[in-house]
Design a protein around this motif. Sequence first.
Motif, PDB file in Angstrom:
ATOM      1  N   SER A  72     -12.954  14.877  -3.773  1.00  0.00           N
ATOM      2  CA  SER A  72     -12.308  13.565  -3.696  1.00  0.00           C
ATOM      3  C   SER A  72     -12.829  12.758  -2.513  1.00  0.00           C
ATOM      4  N   ALA A  73     -12.486  11.483  -2.475  1.00  0.00           N
ATOM      5  CA  ALA A  73     -12.955  10.578  -1.412  1.00  0.00           C
ATOM      6  C   ALA A  73     -12.525  11.045  -0.022  1.00  0.00           C
ATOM      7  N   GLN A  86      -9.052   6.299  -0.352  1.00  0.00           N
ATOM      8  CA  GLN A  86      -8.500   6.004  -1.670  1.00  0.00           C
ATOM      9  C   GLN A  86      -8.099   7.329  -2.332  1.00  0.00           C
ATOM     10  N   MET A  97       0.839  -1.190   0.000  1.00  0.00           N
ATOM     11  CA  MET A  97       0.000   0.000   0.000  1.00  0.00           C
ATOM     12  C   MET A  97       0.880   1.248   0.000  1.00  0.00           C
ATOM     13  N   HIS A 100      -7.723   9.858  -5.175  1.00  0.00           N
ATOM     14  CA  HIS A 100      -8.451  10.114  -6.417  1.00  0.00           C
ATOM     15  C   HIS A 100      -7.506  10.044  -7.614  1.00  0.00           C
ATOM     16  N   HIS A 118      -5.823   7.485  -8.717  1.00  0.00           N
ATOM     17  CA  HIS A 118      -4.710   6.552  -8.534  1.00  0.00           C
ATOM     18  C   HIS A 118      -5.248   5.124  -8.464  1.00  0.00           C
ATOM     19  N   SER A 119      -4.339   4.160  -8.568  1.00  0.00           N
ATOM     20  CA  SER A 119      -4.738   2.757  -8.455  1.00  0.00           C
ATOM     21  C   SER A 119      -5.214   2.462  -7.029  1.00  0.00           C
ATOM     22  N   GLU A 120      -5.904   1.320  -6.876  1.00  0.00           N
ATOM     23  CA  GLU A 120      -6.525   0.977  -5.591  1.00  0.00           C
ATOM     24  C   GLU A 120      -5.544   0.817  -4.437  1.00  0.00           C
ATOM     25  N   ASP A 121      -4.264   0.584  -4.752  1.00  0.00           N
ATOM     26  CA  ASP A 121      -3.283   0.392  -3.680  1.00  0.00           C
ATOM     27  C   ASP A 121      -2.668   1.713  -3.202  1.00  0.00           C
ATOM     28  N   ILE A 160      -3.420   5.238  -1.147  1.00  0.00           N
ATOM     29  CA  ILE A 160      -4.330   6.011  -0.298  1.00  0.00           C
ATOM     30  C   ILE A 160      -3.703   7.370  -0.001  1.00  0.00           C
TER      31      ILE A 160
END
Length: 132
Positions: free
Chosen positions: A115-116, A71, A1, A73, A75-78, A80
């Motif tokens: 963003s998240a 997560q 991560m 915004h 970027h890949s899921e890995d 944060i």
Amino acid sequence: MKVIDKLAWIELKDKTILSTKSFGKDKFYIPGGKRENNETDEQALIREINEELDVFLDKNSLNYIGVFEAQAHGHSEDVIVKMSCYSATYLGELKACSEIEEFKWLTYSDKDKVSAVDKLIFKYLKEKGLLI
């Protein structure tokens, strides 16, 4: 991560929050940015806000609000983002500078525009009665 370490300035006015949009981006973000070299939170936040909005944060008024993670915004899921948030009074007149295309005062109902990690911050502020 992978963790993106960022700092954010929470500026509220009439229960709205200051948010910025960079050129070429599709979301608004709470102003701030990444630390450079071995900067402290205070040094990085003061520098970033001055670069982005042409105002100076009063270092004696910095108030730690909290850390929010989500997560990153775009970027890949890995990946944060870890956002350390502060409030502070400022000197000067807000002006979009550097990579900032515009700034707006957003409400909780604008959460789809951010963003998240900012959604988490909006929710926190809404629950505290600080954001409409």
